[in-house]
Motif scaffolding. Structure first.
Motif, PDB file in Angstrom:
ATOM      1  N   CYS A 191       0.940  -1.191  -0.009  1.00 57.22           N
ATOM      2  CA  CYS A 191       0.088   0.033  -0.136  1.00 57.22           C
ATOM      3  C   CYS A 191       0.712   1.445  -0.040  1.00 57.22           C
ATOM      4  CB  CYS A 191      -0.866   0.041   1.217  1.00 57.22           C
ATOM      5  SG  CYS A 191      -1.976   1.256   1.441  1.00 57.22           S
ATOM      6  N   GLY A 192       1.957   1.119   0.982  1.00 56.53           N
ATOM      7  CA  GLY A 192       2.626   2.202   1.016  1.00 56.53           C
ATOM      8  C   GLY A 192       3.513   2.697  -0.407  1.00 56.53           C
ATOM      9  N   SER A 193       4.158   1.621  -1.223  1.00 57.02           N
ATOM     10  CA  SER A 193       4.690   1.655  -2.137  1.00 57.02           C
ATOM     11  C   SER A 193       3.934   2.188  -3.456  1.00 57.02           C
ATOM     12  CB  SER A 193       5.656   0.488  -2.685  1.00 57.02           C
ATOM     13  OG  SER A 193       4.470  -0.503  -2.886  1.00 57.02           O
ATOM     14  N   SER A 194       2.661   1.794  -3.557  1.00 55.19           N
ATOM     15  CA  SER A 194       1.770   2.463  -4.387  1.00 55.19           C
ATOM     16  C   SER A 194       1.299   3.745  -4.408  1.00 55.19           C
ATOM     17  CB  SER A 194       0.389   1.573  -4.319  1.00 55.19           C
ATOM     18  OG  SER A 194      -0.247   1.766  -3.279  1.00 55.19           O
ATOM     19  N   LYS A 195       1.696   4.434  -3.239  1.00 56.24           N
ATOM     20  CA  LYS A 195       1.504   5.797  -3.111  1.00 56.24           C
ATOM     21  C   LYS A 195       2.701   6.587  -3.525  1.00 56.24           C
ATOM     22  CE  LYS A 195      -1.958   5.525   0.476  1.00 56.24           C
ATOM     23  NZ  LYS A 195      -3.128   6.012  -0.321  1.00 56.24           N
ATOM     24  N   GLU A 196       3.738   5.945  -4.024  1.00 53.56           N
ATOM     25  CA  GLU A 196       5.029   6.655  -4.272  1.00 53.56           C
ATOM     26  C   GLU A 196       5.200   6.557  -5.668  1.00 53.56           C
ATOM     27  OE1 GLU A 196       8.274   4.887  -2.013  1.00 53.56           O
ATOM     28  OE2 GLU A 196       7.963   5.764  -0.362  1.00 53.56           O
ATOM     29  N   LEU A 197       5.775   7.862  -6.279  1.00 54.63           N
ATOM     30  CA  LEU A 197       6.078   8.038  -7.660  1.00 54.63           C
ATOM     31  C   LEU A 197       7.634   8.115  -7.724  1.00 54.63           C
ATOM     32  CD1 LEU A 197       5.094   7.895 -10.562  1.00 54.63           C
ATOM     33  CD2 LEU A 197       5.161  10.369 -10.277  1.00 54.63           C
ATOM     34  N   ILE A 198       8.376   7.066  -8.153  1.00 51.49           N
ATOM     35  CA  ILE A 198       9.629   7.218  -7.917  1.00 51.49           C
ATOM     36  C   ILE A 198      10.271   7.796  -9.094  1.00 51.49           C
ATOM     37  CG2 ILE A 198      11.860   5.923  -7.471  1.00 51.49           C
ATOM     38  CD1 ILE A 198      10.423   3.895  -5.933  1.00 51.49           C
ATOM     39  N   GLU A 202       9.731  20.001 -10.489  1.00 54.82           N
ATOM     40  CA  GLU A 202       8.656  20.713 -10.249  1.00 54.82           C
ATOM     41  C   GLU A 202       7.709  19.924 -11.064  1.00 54.82           C
ATOM     42  OE1 GLU A 202       8.811  24.975 -10.659  1.00 54.82           O
ATOM     43  OE2 GLU A 202      10.550  25.018  -9.091  1.00 54.82           O
ATOM     44  N   ILE A 203       8.019  19.765 -12.418  1.00 50.46           N
ATOM     45  CA  ILE A 203       7.204  18.966 -13.381  1.00 50.46           C
ATOM     46  C   ILE A 203       6.464  17.830 -12.538  1.00 50.46           C
ATOM     47  CG2 ILE A 203       6.611  18.085 -15.350  1.00 50.46           C
ATOM     48  CD1 ILE A 203       8.154  20.201 -16.802  1.00 50.46           C
ATOM     49  N   ALA A 204       7.632  16.859 -12.260  1.00 53.33           N
ATOM     50  CA  ALA A 204       7.237  15.590 -11.601  1.00 53.33           C
ATOM     51  C   ALA A 204       6.350  15.747 -10.287  1.00 53.33           C
ATOM     52  CB  ALA A 204       8.508  14.873 -11.443  1.00 53.33           C
ATOM     53  N   GLU A 205       6.868  16.669  -9.483  1.00 53.85           N
ATOM     54  CA  GLU A 205       5.912  16.949  -8.349  1.00 53.85           C
ATOM     55  C   GLU A 205       4.501  17.240  -8.572  1.00 53.85           C
ATOM     56  OE1 GLU A 205       7.930  19.889  -6.174  1.00 53.85           O
ATOM     57  OE2 GLU A 205       9.399  18.532  -4.932  1.00 53.85           O
ATOM     58  N   ALA A 206       4.262  18.193  -9.714  1.00 55.92           N
ATOM     59  CA  ALA A 206       3.021  18.440  -9.962  1.00 55.92           C
ATOM     60  C   ALA A 206       2.205  17.165 -10.724  1.00 55.92           C
ATOM     61  CB  ALA A 206       2.990  19.624 -11.252  1.00 55.92           C
ATOM     62  N   ILE A 207       2.739  16.288 -11.409  1.00 56.41           N
ATOM     63  CA  ILE A 207       2.274  15.120 -11.866  1.00 56.41           C
ATOM     64  C   ILE A 207       1.944  14.114 -10.569  1.00 56.41           C
ATOM     65  CG2 ILE A 207       2.751  12.840 -13.142  1.00 56.41           C
ATOM     66  CD1 ILE A 207       4.686  14.572 -15.028  1.00 56.41           C
ATOM     67  N   ALA A 208       2.786  13.993  -9.871  1.00 56.75           N
ATOM     68  CA  ALA A 208       2.715  13.327  -8.519  1.00 56.75           C
ATOM     69  C   ALA A 208       1.187  13.526  -7.793  1.00 56.75           C
ATOM     70  CB  ALA A 208       3.790  13.116  -7.642  1.00 56.75           C
ATOM     71  N   ASN A 209       1.306  14.792  -7.596  1.00 54.37           N
ATOM     72  CA  ASN A 209       0.012  15.371  -7.019  1.00 54.37           C
ATOM     73  C   ASN A 209      -1.255  15.050  -7.696  1.00 54.37           C
ATOM     74  OD1 ASN A 209       1.521  16.584  -4.789  1.00 54.37           O
ATOM     75  ND2 ASN A 209       2.167  18.599  -5.774  1.00 54.37           N
ATOM     76  N   LEU A 266       6.036  12.045  -4.570  1.00 53.07           N
ATOM     77  CA  LEU A 266       7.325  12.098  -5.549  1.00 53.07           C
ATOM     78  C   LEU A 266       8.677  11.557  -4.513  1.00 53.07           C
ATOM     79  CD1 LEU A 266       8.455  12.334  -8.351  1.00 53.07           C
ATOM     80  CD2 LEU A 266       9.144  14.784  -7.576  1.00 53.07           C
ATOM     81  N   VAL A 267       9.242  10.571  -5.054  1.00 55.19           N
ATOM     82  CA  VAL A 267      10.586  10.042  -4.294  1.00 55.19           C
ATOM     83  C   VAL A 267      11.447  10.206  -5.471  1.00 55.19           C
ATOM     84  CG1 VAL A 267      11.831   8.281  -3.464  1.00 55.19           C
ATOM     85  CG2 VAL A 267       9.479   8.656  -2.816  1.00 55.19           C
ATOM     86  N   ILE A 268      12.839  11.112  -5.257  1.00 55.16           N
ATOM     87  CA  ILE A 268      13.808  11.135  -6.211  1.00 55.16           C
ATOM     88  C   ILE A 268      14.856  10.384  -6.062  1.00 55.16           C
ATOM     89  CG2 ILE A 268      15.213  12.811  -7.436  1.00 55.16           C
ATOM     90  CD1 ILE A 268      13.152  14.909  -6.387  1.00 55.16           C
ATOM     91  N   GLU A 269      15.572   9.451  -7.044  1.00 53.34           N
ATOM     92  CA  GLU A 269      16.530   8.802  -6.894  1.00 53.34           C
ATOM     93  C   GLU A 269      17.505   9.425  -7.865  1.00 53.34           C
ATOM     94  OE1 GLU A 269      17.178   6.169  -5.047  1.00 53.34           O
ATOM     95  OE2 GLU A 269      15.303   6.070  -4.007  1.00 53.34           O
TER      96      GLU A 269
END
Length: 234
Positions: free
Chosen positions: A20-27, A51-58, A64-67
């Motif tokens: 459940c936790g992992s499904s809420k993340e966008l890596i 900023e674009i990736a954060e907006a997509i995640a929202n 959003l998790v950044i690697e």
């Protein structure tokens, strides 16, 4: 037996919670050496792509998790499932399309040539027989490879900043890199300049695993919404 069932149930609950936790993340896989698209500001990774990736995640209701990794590792991270998306000023190319899918483009960019002030390199035609610096795995690297057959030497670096440093030290004759990072580098180095003639035009997009058509649709839907409400332009 009861003890075994309790342990089994607890393990099942833990797995369920983890999933459940992992499904809420966008890596997001990126290479934070590419200002103004992604770069380090202290310990934080910031920039246009972030900023674009954060907006997509929202838009998707995810966090959003950044690697951060080497640029040439990004597509592998996406294809192996270590990351959901690759966002790093990625240009759509035929070679990359063999490995990943791409979202709709979110911006148009240009490849340019940086030289030291006073250089006799005035256009792409002058790169024949020269030593050209590029960032490994970028489209600048791909384009520059065409010059190798004409006697040019291509020096490949893990970071664009390393290529710039080599140029300043006289180890190479020029650097091929994306326009916005080029502007940022030249603003910090008064002895460098960008040639007026663009080297190439291209579009940036987000790469996603070929096995995840659902995510591709969601990312495209989010981009369309961000385009419609003016967020992308901002």
């Amino acid at each position: 037996m009861k003890k075994f069932l309790v342990v089994l149930c607890a393990a099942t609950m833990m797995l369920s919670l983890c999933a459940c936790g992992s499904s809420k993340e966008l890596i997001m896989a990126t290479n934070a050496e590419f200002p103004p698209y992604e770069y380090h500001e202290g310990e934080e990774i910031v920039g246009i792509d972030v900023e674009i990736a954060e907006a997509i995640a929202n838009e998707m209701g995810r966090e959003l998790v950044i690697e951060d990794m080497n640029f040439d590792s990004i597509i592998m991270a996406v294809t192996t499932g270590k990351a959901d998306i690759g966002v790093a000023g990625l240009t759509i190319t035929e070679d990359r399309l063999e490995s990943v899918n791409f979202s709709t483009p979110y911006t148009t960019a240009a490849q340019v040539i940086i030289v030291k002030e006073g250089s006799d390199i005035a256009s792409p035609d002058d790169l024949v027989g020269r030593t050209v610096g590029v960032q490994l795995g970028t489209t600048g690297d791909i384009y520059a490879s065409d010059y190798e057959a004409e006697g040019s030497t291509i020096e490949r670096y893990n970071k664009g900043a390393d290529a710039i440093q080599a140029l300043k030290q006289g180890k190479i004759d020029c650097v091929i890199i994306d326009e916005q990072p080029a502007i940022a580098f030249c603003n910090k180095n008064s002895d460098l300049e960008i040639l007026e003639e663009e080297f190439a035009l291209e579009e940036y997009a987000i790469c996603i695993s070929k096995d995840n058509a659902e995510l591709t649709e969601k990312v495209n839907a989010a981009l369309a919404e961000l385009e419609a409400d003016g967020t992308l332009k901002q």
